[in-house]
Design a protein around this motif. Structure first.
Motif, PDB file in Angstrom:
ATOM      1  N   ILE A 248       0.841  -1.200   0.000  1.00 17.91           N
ATOM      2  CA  ILE A 248       0.000   0.000   0.000  1.00 17.91           C
ATOM      3  C   ILE A 248       0.872   1.245   0.000  1.00 17.91           C
ATOM      4  O   ILE A 248       0.626   2.218  -0.735  1.00 17.91           O
ATOM      5  N   PHE A 249       1.932   1.220   0.808  1.00 17.30           N
ATOM      6  CA  PHE A 249       2.836   2.374   0.874  1.00 17.30           C
ATOM      7  C   PHE A 249       3.654   2.499  -0.412  1.00 17.30           C
ATOM      8  O   PHE A 249       3.710   3.576  -1.020  1.00 17.30           O
ATOM      9  N   THR A 250       4.305   1.423  -0.808  1.00 20.92           N
ATOM     10  CA  THR A 250       5.200   1.507  -1.967  1.00 20.92           C
ATOM     11  C   THR A 250       4.434   1.836  -3.235  1.00 20.92           C
ATOM     12  O   THR A 250       4.902   2.632  -4.062  1.00 20.92           O
ATOM     13  N   PHE A 251       3.268   1.248  -3.414  1.00 22.50           N
ATOM     14  CA  PHE A 251       2.495   1.480  -4.631  1.00 22.50           C
ATOM     15  C   PHE A 251       1.948   2.904  -4.671  1.00 22.50           C
ATOM     16  O   PHE A 251       2.071   3.607  -5.686  1.00 22.50           O
ATOM     17  N   ILE A 296      -6.342   8.363  -7.283  1.00 22.61           N
ATOM     18  CA  ILE A 296      -7.335   8.183  -6.223  1.00 22.61           C
ATOM     19  C   ILE A 296      -8.216   6.971  -6.521  1.00 22.61           C
ATOM     20  O   ILE A 296      -8.496   6.146  -5.649  1.00 22.61           O
ATOM     21  N   ALA A 297      -8.663   6.859  -7.771  1.00 21.95           N
ATOM     22  CA  ALA A 297      -9.500   5.721  -8.160  1.00 21.95           C
ATOM     23  C   ALA A 297      -8.719   4.410  -8.077  1.00 21.95           C
ATOM     24  O   ALA A 297      -9.237   3.390  -7.599  1.00 21.95           O
ATOM     25  N   ILE A 298      -7.458   4.449  -8.530  1.00 27.53           N
ATOM     26  CA  ILE A 298      -6.639   3.229  -8.474  1.00 27.53           C
ATOM     27  C   ILE A 298      -6.434   2.795  -7.027  1.00 27.53           C
ATOM     28  O   ILE A 298      -6.562   1.602  -6.689  1.00 27.53           O
ATOM     29  N   MET A 299      -6.129   3.734  -6.143  1.00 26.05           N
ATOM     30  CA  MET A 299      -5.888   3.386  -4.743  1.00 26.05           C
ATOM     31  C   MET A 299      -7.170   2.959  -4.036  1.00 26.05           C
ATOM     32  O   MET A 299      -7.127   2.146  -3.109  1.00 26.05           O
ATOM     33  N   ALA A 300      -8.309   3.493  -4.457  1.00 25.42           N
ATOM     34  CA  ALA A 300      -9.574   3.048  -3.862  1.00 25.42           C
ATOM     35  C   ALA A 300      -9.806   1.565  -4.151  1.00 25.42           C
ATOM     36  O   ALA A 300     -10.180   0.785  -3.256  1.00 25.42           O
ATOM     37  N   VAL A 301      -9.561   1.169  -5.395  1.00 23.25           N
ATOM     38  CA  VAL A 301      -9.688  -0.244  -5.757  1.00 23.25           C
ATOM     39  C   VAL A 301      -8.623  -1.074  -5.037  1.00 23.25           C
ATOM     40  O   VAL A 301      -8.897  -2.165  -4.514  1.00 23.25           O
ATOM     41  N   ALA A 305      -9.178  -4.163  -2.244  1.00 19.83           N
ATOM     42  CA  ALA A 305      -8.607  -5.508  -2.368  1.00 19.83           C
ATOM     43  C   ALA A 305      -7.682  -5.828  -1.199  1.00 19.83           C
ATOM     44  O   ALA A 305      -7.688  -6.964  -0.685  1.00 19.83           O
ATOM     45  N   ALA A 306      -6.905  -4.825  -0.740  1.00 20.13           N
ATOM     46  CA  ALA A 306      -5.992  -5.055   0.375  1.00 20.13           C
ATOM     47  C   ALA A 306      -6.757  -5.344   1.671  1.00 20.13           C
ATOM     48  O   ALA A 306      -6.328  -6.184   2.468  1.00 20.13           O
ATOM     49  N   LYS A 307      -7.865  -4.695   1.855  1.00 18.65           N
ATOM     50  CA  LYS A 307      -8.670  -4.947   3.044  1.00 18.65           C
ATOM     51  C   LYS A 307      -9.204  -6.373   3.058  1.00 18.65           C
ATOM     52  O   LYS A 307      -9.223  -7.035   4.102  1.00 18.65           O
TER      53      LYS A 307
END
Length: 315
Positions: A248-251, A296-301, A305-307
């Motif tokens: 999450i951080f690196t991406f 923002i949209a990419i990180m929301a998706v 998935a990470a959750k």
């Protein structure tokens, strides 16, 4: 004269004393007062400015005057989804994914050693070694890497000493890398990204590995599993949420960074650089705002998935 009359009269409660008594009797009020400032900052300053930015993505720029037209339109997003702009989005996403994979491959052995074998002073030295790069200047590290990766830098000199110049020239000749030297090639950009963000991957993975009970690995060995099989079937699945948490951080950091690609990298821009250029020299704030919607949209998706993969439990 009575004893009660001889005693001094009790002092009247001041405002501070009454406020302290009120807070003591109402714990929820203390919690409310502690949460109000950060909530206001997050809601007004951060979310408010973000909403204002997203709102401007639905505006347009007058082609004649160059002024922003505050009228709702989707023409800015039509400009965003052109082939050239989608190439920028794809380039940034591939770089972010590549950096994340490289960080995971490098961080996992380091974190595994720290979680399983390091003890006492060795573990303290591990934490210092991981955190120490974060205490130095971001720009100093990036410019230092530019000198290291330059054609006259240490990497080229070392390749010459080891008679591996042909290998370096072959890498730089690859079309997916491009550039006359590592300091202006995608490989150099990815290398610097990995160096800068690696601690953000190591620490969540190490924390996740610390939670893996040794009894499970011992039970796996007692049941006849080989070390490699134990690692694949026991350790890796339990530590995988930590890898996702670190990703999450690196991406996200790679996705929005504009300094490293601006100093180390080819002339082909990333999302952060385009947003900076559109807000500055080009003056196209609506298109810059539309570009910010992409990460923002990419990180929301990605966060959704990470959750589901349990990454938040490893943070």
């Amino acid at each position: 004269m009575s004893v009660a009359a001889a005693l001094p009269a009790p002092a009247a409660d001041g405002v501070g004393r009454r406020a302290a008594r009120l807070l003591y009797r109402n714990g929820w009020l203390v919690l409310l007062l502690l949460l109000v400032p950060p909530v206001l900052w997050l809601g007004v300053i951060y979310l408010g400015s973000l909403f204002a930015l997203l709102l401007q993505s639905f505006y347009s720029v007058d082609g004649f005057t160059g002024m922003i037209v505050p009228e709702f339109t989707l023409s800015t997003y039509a400009d965003l989804f052109t082939a050239a702009n989608m190439d920028i989005v794809l380039r940034t996403g591939v770089m972010a994914a590549t950096v994340t994979i490289m960080c995971a491959l490098i961080a996992f052995p380091i974190a595994y050693y720290a979680a399983r074998y390091a003890r006492g002073r060795a573990k303290a030295a591990f934490y210092i070694a991981i955190m120490l790069p974060l205490w130095s200047s971001y720009l100093v590290k990036v410019y230092a890497w530019k000198l290291i990766l330059a054609r006259e830098g240490v990497v080229t000199w070392l390749a010459g000493q080891l008679h591996l110049t042909w290998l370096l020239d072959g890498i730089l000749a690859l079309p997916v890398v491009g550039g006359p030297s590592l300091s202006s090639a995608y490989l150099g950009t990815a290398t610097v990204f990995v160096y800068i963000w690696l601690p953000y991957m190591i620490l969540p993975v190490q924390a996740s590995l610390e939670r893996v009970p040794r009894s499970l690995t011992e039970a796996s060995a007692d049941l006849g599993a080989r070390p490699g099989q134990t690692f694949r079937t026991v350790v890796l699945p339990l530590a995988f949420p930590g890898v996702v948490a670190g990703s999450i951080f690196t991406f996200s950091l790679t996705l929005g960074d504009y300094i490293i690609p601006g100093i180390i990298g080819s002339s082909r821009p990333f999302i952060g650089q385009v947003v900076l250029q559109l807000q500055g020299t080009a003056g196209n704030v609506p298109l810059a705002a539309a570009f910010t919607v992409v990460p923002i949209a990419i990180m929301a998706v990605y966060l959704t998935a990470a959750k589901r993969l349990g990454a938040f439990d490893a943070l």
